[in-house]
Design a protein around this motif. Structure first.
Motif, PDB file in Angstrom:
ATOM      1  N   MET A   1       0.837  -1.197   0.000  1.00 22.24           N
ATOM      2  CA  MET A   1       0.000   0.000   0.000  1.00 22.24           C
ATOM      3  C   MET A   1       0.871   1.245   0.000  1.00 22.24           C
ATOM      4  O   MET A   1       1.004   1.954   0.982  1.00 22.24           O
ATOM      5  CB  MET A   1      -0.916  -0.027   1.221  1.00 22.24           C
ATOM      6  N   HIS A   3       0.374   4.029  -1.574  1.00 19.38           N
ATOM      7  CA  HIS A   3      -0.368   5.293  -1.586  1.00 19.38           C
ATOM      8  C   HIS A   3      -1.099   5.582  -0.287  1.00 19.38           C
ATOM      9  O   HIS A   3      -1.787   6.575  -0.180  1.00 19.38           O
ATOM     10  CB  HIS A   3      -1.361   5.298  -2.748  1.00 19.38           C
ATOM     11  N   LEU A   4      -0.923   4.698   0.691  1.00 22.24           N
ATOM     12  CA  LEU A   4      -1.615   4.887   1.971  1.00 22.24           C
ATOM     13  C   LEU A   4      -1.209   6.206   2.626  1.00 22.24           C
ATOM     14  O   LEU A   4      -2.020   6.860   3.275  1.00 22.24           O
ATOM     15  CB  LEU A   4      -1.268   3.712   2.890  1.00 22.24           C
ATOM     16  N   LEU A   7      -3.308   9.208   1.702  1.00 21.70           N
ATOM     17  CA  LEU A   7      -4.759   9.127   1.958  1.00 21.70           C
ATOM     18  C   LEU A   7      -5.252  10.092   3.044  1.00 21.70           C
ATOM     19  O   LEU A   7      -6.307  10.699   2.856  1.00 21.70           O
ATOM     20  CB  LEU A   7      -5.143   7.687   2.314  1.00 21.70           C
ATOM     21  N   PRO A   8      -4.537  10.262   4.160  1.00 19.42           N
ATOM     22  CA  PRO A   8      -5.052  11.195   5.164  1.00 19.42           C
ATOM     23  C   PRO A   8      -5.173  12.633   4.655  1.00 19.42           C
ATOM     24  O   PRO A   8      -5.829  13.451   5.283  1.00 19.42           O
ATOM     25  CB  PRO A   8      -4.010  11.130   6.289  1.00 19.42           C
ATOM     26  N   LEU A  10      -5.752  13.237   1.016  1.00 21.76           N
ATOM     27  CA  LEU A  10      -6.689  13.200  -0.113  1.00 21.76           C
ATOM     28  C   LEU A  10      -8.117  12.925   0.321  1.00 21.76           C
ATOM     29  O   LEU A  10      -9.058  13.537  -0.181  1.00 21.76           O
ATOM     30  CB  LEU A  10      -6.249  12.131  -1.114  1.00 21.76           C
ATOM     31  N   LEU A  11      -8.273  11.992   1.256  1.00 25.39           N
ATOM     32  CA  LEU A  11      -9.632  11.591   1.658  1.00 25.39           C
ATOM     33  C   LEU A  11     -10.438  12.780   2.194  1.00 25.39           C
ATOM     34  O   LEU A  11     -11.519  13.071   1.681  1.00 25.39           O
ATOM     35  CB  LEU A  11      -9.525  10.461   2.681  1.00 25.39           C
ATOM     36  N   SER A  37     -16.452   9.271   6.273  1.00 23.20           N
ATOM     37  CA  SER A  37     -15.108   9.670   5.876  1.00 23.20           C
ATOM     38  C   SER A  37     -14.182   9.731   7.091  1.00 23.20           C
ATOM     39  O   SER A  37     -13.012   9.321   7.014  1.00 23.20           O
ATOM     40  CB  SER A  37     -15.179  11.031   5.184  1.00 23.20           C
ATOM     41  N   LEU A  41     -10.883   7.598   8.013  1.00 23.56           N
ATOM     42  CA  LEU A  41      -9.614   8.204   8.442  1.00 23.56           C
ATOM     43  C   LEU A  41      -9.050   7.491   9.666  1.00 23.56           C
ATOM     44  O   LEU A  41      -7.834   7.296   9.767  1.00 23.56           O
ATOM     45  CB  LEU A  41      -9.835   9.667   8.807  1.00 23.56           C
ATOM     46  N   VAL A  44      -7.492   4.410   8.385  1.00 22.52           N
ATOM     47  CA  VAL A  44      -6.217   4.731   7.736  1.00 22.52           C
ATOM     48  C   VAL A  44      -5.157   5.044   8.795  1.00 22.52           C
ATOM     49  O   VAL A  44      -4.008   4.587   8.702  1.00 22.52           O
ATOM     50  CB  VAL A  44      -6.388   5.935   6.776  1.00 22.52           C
ATOM     51  N   TYR A  60       6.620   9.496   0.534  1.00 25.56           N
ATOM     52  CA  TYR A  60       5.790   9.474  -0.660  1.00 25.56           C
ATOM     53  C   TYR A  60       6.177  10.701  -1.466  1.00 25.56           C
ATOM     54  O   TYR A  60       5.976  11.834  -1.038  1.00 25.56           O
ATOM     55  CB  TYR A  60       4.317   9.536  -0.270  1.00 25.56           C
ATOM     56  N   ASN A 120      -3.739  16.881   9.069  1.00 21.24           N
ATOM     57  CA  ASN A 120      -3.028  15.674   8.651  1.00 21.24           C
ATOM     58  C   ASN A 120      -1.844  16.015   7.761  1.00 21.24           C
ATOM     59  O   ASN A 120      -0.767  15.426   7.897  1.00 21.24           O
ATOM     60  CB  ASN A 120      -3.970  14.734   7.897  1.00 21.24           C
TER      61      ASN A 120
END
Lengths: 503, 116
Positions: A1, A3-4, A7-8, A10-11, A37, A41, A44, A60, A120
């Motif tokens: 993962m 791209h994890l 995520l905090p 983008l989500l 959502s 989070l 995640v 990243y 985040n």
């Protein structure tokens, strides 16, 4: 993962924008989307913490621009911990808000998610200009959230908050300009590598930049000469927003830890540990003055705001101690204080709603509708935040007291313990006035299930932290070790031998 | 050029700071705006001041100006504009809600508004 890590950011961004676009949509739908959502989070956050426990530092690279040229997000133990803490706190305050506070103004849900995105992002970024951008994102969302619902007190406190933070942002930019002008880079790891080889002329400039950064972070964290905005703003904010803001001072604390361990840590040559004496003394002074503030507060909301200041002072003093043990202890204390003080903001609001005209003022008033339930919750929250055994505050403080060296003990022990006593006296006075010196019939509304769930979830973390104190301490110890091991961090981000240096 | 640039930045910053410390919301907003101009100029200069050079690296140009500060200034300008707009609206809101444009809500030397 792979791209994890992003995520905090983008989500909440996508959820927030979608919620802003569909701001006229059905209320239940918006609430559900926001809660789902935020739950995602939390998941995640837990995954990130699980991923960080193998002690490798992942990064990243956005757009695959490799450091030091591109912007990177870095995941280490501290970032993962902070992201998870934010999401848990957010879930608690969001549940509370969904009981009706979100409808007092417009766009609560969209702004809430954008606020989470800023927080985040600030915890994850590895680029100091990007840190500024995320600071702005979280600040802009917080300006609007602070004034959610409107009213005289809120706009008034809001203007002070906005003006101060705008000044803070400008100082941040000046500091970044100085640091970029001398080191030629904005990547935090790259800056830390450039510092030992600076010429003596540039050294003074970088020092000025570093201390300007301390002012900015001190303003966010509410360090002594810069905390006077906090009690007023937090007391005026709507309860769920004030609860979420419990993490905002910790963004300042996090930035101080990150910048002054990574960039100006042990290896920074003549600039090594330059912030620590400042943070130590100012932290102690914050602690002492906040204790006086807690005693003098006439309103429960102001009182909780001063309790936040006590925790800020404690955390700053912990950073100032500068040892691995102190760092580990303060991280443990940080988890506890963020969740419990957030919960206290919610609880105080719930109490105020059952007291009729008296509201949150600490005066004799009518009996609460649910004195037993709220009383027990208040009792638990008070024991936890004042630092009495058996709840989590006692563990955090004991670890911190233990970590002090002999010289530090002379200062830390009396001030920290006296502030605990002051909090205890003030809170017992508040509790007995509200719960025992009450008379008259019960007229307030009962606590709804969502409000109860939100407040219980956050205050319930206090016994949970005690129950899992073993694994949490192990994690914070490893985090402190990782923070002080700068070489491993640098190795993980940039293998200097490969790129041949950018001179 | 450096002296002129530095003087301009300094004057902007000093005037901005003075106005930001005034007691009414309008000077405060103007002061914050001036300060943000000063900061933008300062950021712009951190890459070194050059004239007549390419703004980005090109194959044949030997020397070029540092493009990064320009990107930073652009970001700072966007954020600064948004915040100026926000603080203007907020100042008006304070005037409406509190009934005074003093930053601490004083009404002492507020002229009475003629409602006729």
């Amino acid at each position: 993962m792979q791209h994890l890590i992003i995520l905090p950011v983008l989500l909440p961004l996508f959820t927030g924008v979608a919620l802003l676009i569909h701001r006229g949509g059905a209320l239940t739908l918006r609430r559900t989307a926001n809660v789902l959502s935020t739950i995602a989070l939390v998941v995640v956050g837990i995954l990130l913490v699980a991923e960080s426990t193998d002690d490798t530092i992942r990064y990243y690279a956005l757009g695959d621009w490799q450091p030091p040229f591109g912007i990177i997000l870095v995941l280490d133990r501290l970032s993962a911990l902070m992201v998870m803490l934010t999401s848990v706190l957010a879930l608690g305050s969001l549940l509370y808000a969904c009981a009706g506070d979100d409808e007092q103004g417009s766009n609560f849900h969209g702004l809430f998610q954008l606020q989470l995105m800023g927080i985040n992002g600030a915890f994850l970024t590895g680029d100091i200009f990007n840190l500024f951008v995320f600071f702005e994102v979280l600040l802009i969302a917080s300006y609007a959230l602070l004034m959610h619902g409107g009213g005289k007190a809120r706009t008034h406190a809001g203007f002070h908050y906005v003006a101060l933070n705008l000044l803070g942002s400008m100082l941040f930019l000046i500091a970044l300009g100085v640091i970029y002008g001398t080191t030629g880079t904005l990547n935090m790891v790259d800056i830390s590598m450039a510092i030992p080889s600076l010429s003596p002329v540039d050294l003074g400039l970088v020092k000025a930049g570093a201390l300007l950064l301390l002012i900015v972070f001190g303003l966010k964290a509410a360090m002594l000469p810069l905390y006077f905005w906090l009690p007023r703003a937090y007391a005026a904010a709507p309860a769920p927003v004030a609860a979420l803001f419990a993490i905002m001072t910790k963004v300042g604390i996090y930035s101080i830890i990150r910048v002054y361990t990574l960039i100006f840590g042990e290896q920074a040559g003549p600039l090594a540990n330059l912030a620590q004496p400042w943070v130590w003394w100012l932290g102690l002074a914050t602690l002492a003055l906040a204790a006086v503030g807690v005693l003098s507060a006439r309103d429960m909301r102001t009182q909780v705001a001063y309790l936040i200041l006590i925790s800020v002072g404690t955390l700053l003093a912990g950073i100032g101690m500068g040892s691995e043990a102190a760092l580990s202890a303060l991280l443990f204390y940080l988890i506890h204080t963020t969740l419990v003080s957030g919960g206290l903001f919610l609880l105080v609001d719930a109490i105020a709603q059952q007291r009729g005209k008296a509201g949150a003022r600490i005066v004799q008033s009518r009996t609460l509708t649910q004195p037993t339930m709220l009383g027990l919750m208040f009792f638990a929250g008070m024991i936890a935040i004042a630092g009495l055994p058996p709840l989590s505050g006692a563990f955090g403080k004991a670890l911190l007291l233990q970590a002090a060296t002999t010289v530090q003990q002379y200062w830390l022990w009396p001030i920290l313990l006296t502030s605990g006593l002051a909090a205890l006296i003030a809170l017992s006075r508040t509790g007995s006035t509200i719960f025992w010196r009450a008379s008259g019939e019960k007229t307030g509304t009962t606590l709804g299930p969502l409000r109860a769930a939100g407040a219980l979830m956050l205050i319930g973390c206090a016994p949970l932290i005690v129950a899992f104190a073993g694994p949490i301490t192990a994690f914070t110890q490893a985090t402190a070790a990782q923070l002080l091991d700068r070489d491993a961090y640098v190795q993980a981000i940039i293998a200097r031998g490969d790129t041949g240096g950018d001179a | 050029m450096e002296a002129l640039f530095a003087t301009t930045t300094g004057i902007l910053a000093a005037s901005g700071l003075y106005l930001a410390l005034r007691g009414r919301t309008f000077p405060v907003v103007v002061g914050l705006t001036l300060l943000s101009y000063a900061v933008n100029l300062f950021l712009f200069s951190t890459g070194g001041l050059t004239t007549g050079k390419a703004a980005v690296i090109s194959g044949d140009a030997g020397e070029y100006t540092d493009p990064l500060p320009q990107a930073l200034v652009l970001t700072a300008i966007v954020i600064g504009f948004a915040m100026t707009a926000f603080s203007v609206i907020l100042a008006m809101r304070v005037r409406g809600d509190v009934g005074s444009d003093h930053v601490n809500g004083n009404r002492i030397d507020e002229p009475r508004e003629d409602k006729s």
